[in-house]
Motif scaffolding. Structure first.
Motif, PDB file in Angstrom:
ATOM      1  N   THR A 167      34.804  50.608  53.718  1.00  0.00           N
ATOM      2  CA  THR A 167      34.399  49.665  52.671  1.00  0.00           C
ATOM      3  C   THR A 167      34.833  50.114  51.277  1.00  0.00           C
ATOM      4  O   THR A 167      35.621  49.437  50.611  1.00  0.00           O
ATOM      5  CB  THR A 167      32.874  49.453  52.686  1.00  0.00           C
ATOM      6  N   GLU A 168      34.329  51.271  50.839  1.00  0.00           N
ATOM      7  CA  GLU A 168      34.539  51.680  49.446  1.00  0.00           C
ATOM      8  C   GLU A 168      36.003  51.945  49.116  1.00  0.00           C
ATOM      9  O   GLU A 168      36.496  51.532  48.057  1.00  0.00           O
ATOM     10  CB  GLU A 168      33.682  52.907  49.126  1.00  0.00           C
ATOM     11  N   LEU A 169      36.714  52.618  50.002  1.00  0.00           N
ATOM     12  CA  LEU A 169      38.123  52.892  49.720  1.00  0.00           C
ATOM     13  C   LEU A 169      38.966  51.623  49.771  1.00  0.00           C
ATOM     14  O   LEU A 169      39.946  51.478  49.037  1.00  0.00           O
ATOM     15  CB  LEU A 169      38.666  53.946  50.692  1.00  0.00           C
ATOM     16  N   THR A 170      38.557  50.695  50.629  1.00  0.00           N
ATOM     17  CA  THR A 170      39.239  49.401  50.659  1.00  0.00           C
ATOM     18  C   THR A 170      39.033  48.657  49.342  1.00  0.00           C
ATOM     19  O   THR A 170      39.971  48.074  48.785  1.00  0.00           O
ATOM     20  CB  THR A 170      38.720  48.543  51.828  1.00  0.00           C
ATOM     21  N   LYS A 171      37.813  48.690  48.837  1.00  0.00           N
ATOM     22  CA  LYS A 171      37.518  48.033  47.553  1.00  0.00           C
ATOM     23  C   LYS A 171      38.357  48.637  46.432  1.00  0.00           C
ATOM     24  O   LYS A 171      38.920  47.922  45.589  1.00  0.00           O
ATOM     25  CB  LYS A 171      36.023  48.166  47.246  1.00  0.00           C
ATOM     26  N   THR A 172      38.489  49.968  46.435  1.00  0.00           N
ATOM     27  CA  THR A 172      39.279  50.648  45.400  1.00  0.00           C
ATOM     28  C   THR A 172      40.736  50.206  45.447  1.00  0.00           C
ATOM     29  O   THR A 172      41.330  49.854  44.418  1.00  0.00           O
ATOM     30  CB  THR A 172      39.205  52.180  45.593  1.00  0.00           C
ATOM     31  N   LEU A 173      41.300  50.198  46.639  1.00  0.00           N
ATOM     32  CA  LEU A 173      42.704  49.816  46.787  1.00  0.00           C
ATOM     33  C   LEU A 173      42.915  48.344  46.442  1.00  0.00           C
ATOM     34  O   LEU A 173      43.898  47.983  45.767  1.00  0.00           O
ATOM     35  CB  LEU A 173      43.161  50.092  48.226  1.00  0.00           C
ATOM     36  N   PHE A 174      41.993  47.484  46.855  1.00  0.00           N
ATOM     37  CA  PHE A 174      42.141  46.057  46.584  1.00  0.00           C
ATOM     38  C   PHE A 174      42.041  45.764  45.089  1.00  0.00           C
ATOM     39  O   PHE A 174      42.783  44.929  44.564  1.00  0.00           O
ATOM     40  CB  PHE A 174      41.082  45.261  47.357  1.00  0.00           C
ATOM     41  N   ASP A 175      41.142  46.454  44.400  1.00  0.00           N
ATOM     42  CA  ASP A 175      41.037  46.274  42.947  1.00  0.00           C
ATOM     43  C   ASP A 175      42.347  46.641  42.259  1.00  0.00           C
ATOM     44  O   ASP A 175      42.790  45.954  41.326  1.00  0.00           O
ATOM     45  CB  ASP A 175      39.904  47.137  42.387  1.00  0.00           C
ATOM     46  N   GLN A 176      42.968  47.724  42.725  1.00  0.00           N
ATOM     47  CA  GLN A 176      44.245  48.141  42.144  1.00  0.00           C
ATOM     48  C   GLN A 176      45.335  47.122  42.443  1.00  0.00           C
ATOM     49  O   GLN A 176      46.183  46.832  41.592  1.00  0.00           O
ATOM     50  CB  GLN A 176      44.622  49.525  42.680  1.00  0.00           C
ATOM     51  N   PHE A 177      45.290  46.570  43.635  1.00  0.00           N
ATOM     52  CA  PHE A 177      46.263  45.528  44.008  1.00  0.00           C
ATOM     53  C   PHE A 177      46.148  44.314  43.086  1.00  0.00           C
ATOM     54  O   PHE A 177      47.155  43.766  42.630  1.00  0.00           O
ATOM     55  CB  PHE A 177      46.040  45.115  45.463  1.00  0.00           C
ATOM     56  N   LEU A 178      44.923  43.894  42.802  1.00  0.00           N
ATOM     57  CA  LEU A 178      44.710  42.711  41.967  1.00  0.00           C
ATOM     58  C   LEU A 178      45.270  42.899  40.556  1.00  0.00           C
ATOM     59  O   LEU A 178      45.733  41.945  39.933  1.00  0.00           O
ATOM     60  CB  LEU A 178      43.220  42.378  41.898  1.00  0.00           C
ATOM     61  N   LYS A 179      45.230  44.140  40.060  1.00  0.00           N
ATOM     62  CA  LYS A 179      45.730  44.424  38.715  1.00  0.00           C
ATOM     63  C   LYS A 179      47.255  44.558  38.663  1.00  0.00           C
ATOM     64  O   LYS A 179      47.845  44.518  37.594  1.00  0.00           O
ATOM     65  CB  LYS A 179      45.105  45.719  38.187  1.00  0.00           C
ATOM     66  N   SER A 180      47.867  44.745  39.831  1.00  0.00           N
ATOM     67  CA  SER A 180      49.292  45.063  39.889  1.00  0.00           C
ATOM     68  C   SER A 180      50.156  43.812  40.015  1.00  0.00           C
ATOM     69  O   SER A 180      49.656  42.684  40.089  1.00  0.00           O
ATOM     70  CB  SER A 180      49.570  45.969  41.091  1.00  0.00           C
ATOM     71  N   GLU A 181      51.454  44.040  40.086  1.00  0.00           N
ATOM     72  CA  GLU A 181      52.411  42.963  40.321  1.00  0.00           C
ATOM     73  C   GLU A 181      52.746  42.824  41.804  1.00  0.00           C
ATOM     74  O   GLU A 181      53.577  42.003  42.183  1.00  0.00           O
ATOM     75  CB  GLU A 181      53.693  43.231  39.518  1.00  0.00           C
ATOM     76  N   CYS A 182      52.107  43.628  42.642  1.00  0.00           N
ATOM     77  CA  CYS A 182      52.312  43.568  44.092  1.00  0.00           C
ATOM     78  C   CYS A 182      51.882  42.191  44.612  1.00  0.00           C
ATOM     79  O   CYS A 182      50.876  41.632  44.165  1.00  0.00           O
ATOM     80  CB  CYS A 182      51.496  44.678  44.745  1.00  0.00           C
ATOM     81  N   GLU A 183      52.629  41.646  45.569  1.00  0.00           N
ATOM     82  CA  GLU A 183      52.434  40.254  45.974  1.00  0.00           C
ATOM     83  C   GLU A 183      51.523  40.042  47.180  1.00  0.00           C
ATOM     84  O   GLU A 183      50.810  39.050  47.255  1.00  0.00           O
ATOM     85  CB  GLU A 183      53.802  39.616  46.283  1.00  0.00           C
ATOM     86  N   VAL A 184      51.581  40.956  48.145  1.00  0.00           N
ATOM     87  CA  VAL A 184      50.902  40.714  49.429  1.00  0.00           C
ATOM     88  C   VAL A 184      49.950  41.861  49.762  1.00  0.00           C
ATOM     89  O   VAL A 184      50.319  43.038  49.647  1.00  0.00           O
ATOM     90  CB  VAL A 184      51.921  40.564  50.579  1.00  0.00           C
ATOM     91  N   PHE A 185      48.731  41.519  50.178  1.00  0.00           N
ATOM     92  CA  PHE A 185      47.751  42.504  50.636  1.00  0.00           C
ATOM     93  C   PHE A 185      47.296  42.091  52.029  1.00  0.00           C
ATOM     94  O   PHE A 185      46.783  40.990  52.222  1.00  0.00           O
ATOM     95  CB  PHE A 185      46.562  42.562  49.687  1.00  0.00           C
ATOM     96  N   ILE A 186      47.472  42.987  52.987  1.00  0.00           N
ATOM     97  CA  ILE A 186      47.040  42.722  54.369  1.00  0.00           C
ATOM     98  C   ILE A 186      46.008  43.774  54.742  1.00  0.00           C
ATOM     99  O   ILE A 186      46.293  44.976  54.728  1.00  0.00           O
ATOM    100  CB  ILE A 186      48.224  42.767  55.349  1.00  0.00           C
ATOM    101  N   TYR A 187      44.806  43.326  55.043  1.00  0.00           N
ATOM    102  CA  TYR A 187      43.714  44.236  55.412  1.00  0.00           C
ATOM    103  C   TYR A 187      43.474  44.157  56.923  1.00  0.00           C
ATOM    104  O   TYR A 187      43.206  43.079  57.462  1.00  0.00           O
ATOM    105  CB  TYR A 187      42.430  43.886  54.667  1.00  0.00           C
TER     106      TYR A 187
END
Length: 303
Positions: free
Chosen positions: A78-98
């Motif tokens: 949970t927590e590490l996923t939240k950390t990575l997803f927050d960083q993804f939202l701030k970035s220019e990266c296009e796709v997130f697959i969980y």
């Protein structure tokens, strides 16, 4: 470039190889107790901005020996996923697959499991996966980004026995399978089909963000599995129709004594767990590479 967390795991190794064959460049982060948080801290905006997608496979798997603390599941899943997803939202990266799990939705399936079921996980593993899902779904997805939550059912593939190991030990040693009285159906997904789906999600910008089950097209009974194993190993399977009351009595004894079967194993071998993959197939508009039977055959042939 594509980031794969958990690249040293079974799915991660297969996915890295699959994407390389598709001419995609990947960078991996492995989950180890001594360096995982350090590795995650390296997911700065510079790295994410250079990447087209993140495939987040890393996580704490269901501990069948029940030796793990509940907090470990939530810290990693949970927590590490939240950390990575927050960083993804701030970035220019296009796709997130969980990579979540069907266990985030249900431990027991009545009928066929579809995506819009009201989740009711029983295990802490399932609850930690669902908590990560809920966090991802609670966020607004910026324009130009796509986010996918995958719920695979039991994954198998060459050199990964997993929960097929007990069945294989029956067949390979010529021991009759004693549960022929039980009728069941359950879904599996070959790692090849899973990698195919992930690659399609990466490439096809028309696929809508959301939650998707991942399963092979066909469900198989445990007796089907035993027969396939017998054919692949050239040891014709022997299936006995032992009375259920006798099997149940032995399973209860196995809860106390070190027998090959206990209540939990009996449930795993004989329960129904059918998962629909229709939603993802409708989006991809392509057929999966392997049938359920062919996928099982490839797995068994590697043992």
């Amino acid at each position: 470039m594509y980031i794969i967390t958990g690249n040293k795991g079974f799915v991660g190794q297969n996915l890295s190889k699959y994407l390389k064959e598709k001419k995609k460049i990947t960078i991996g982060v492995s989950r180890k107790p001594d360096n995982f948080e350090v590795a995650y801290s390296k997911f700065n905006l510079l790295l994410l901005n250079q990447s087209k997608g993140v495939i987040h496979l890393a996580g704490k798997a269901h501990d069948l020996k029940k030796t793990s603390e509940d907090s470990e599941y939530f810290e990693v899943n949970t927590e590490l996923t939240k950390t990575l997803f927050d960083q993804f939202l701030k970035s220019e990266c296009e796709v997130f697959i969980y990579m979540s799990s069907v266990k985030a939705a249900a431990d027991v399936v009545d009928g066929i499991l579809i995506e819009d079921v009201t989740p009711n996980p029983v295990t802490v593993y399932g609850k930690s996966k669902l908590a990560a899902e809920n966090y991802i779904l609670s966020k607004e997805i910026p324009q130009g980004k796509r986010v996918y939550i995958l719920r695979p059912c039991m994954i198998h593939g060459p050199n990964n026995k997993g929960n097929l190991n007990l069945l294989y030990s029956f067949v390979s040693k010529g021991i009759p399978y004693p549960f022929g009285k039980y009728e069941n159906k359950r879904s599996f997904v070959s790692v090849e089909n899973l990698c195919f789906v992930i690659n399609e999600l990466i490439d096809n910008t028309n696929i809508e963000s959301g939650v998707y089950n991942v399963a092979d097209n066909e469900s198989l009974s445990t007796k089907d599995l035993v027969k396939i194993m017998g054919e692949v190993t050239n040891k014709p399977a022997k299936i006995l129709k032992t009375p259920k009351f006798l099997v149940n009595t032995l399973a209860k004894l196995g809860d106390i004594l070190p027998l090959p079967i206990n209540s939990e194993r009996l449930q795993k071998l004989t329960e129904n767990y059918v998962v629909s993959n229709q939603k993802i197939k409708n989006q991809i508009e392509k057929e999966l590479p392997l049938s359920a039977e062919k996928g099982i055959e490839k797995t068994i042939a590697s043992f």
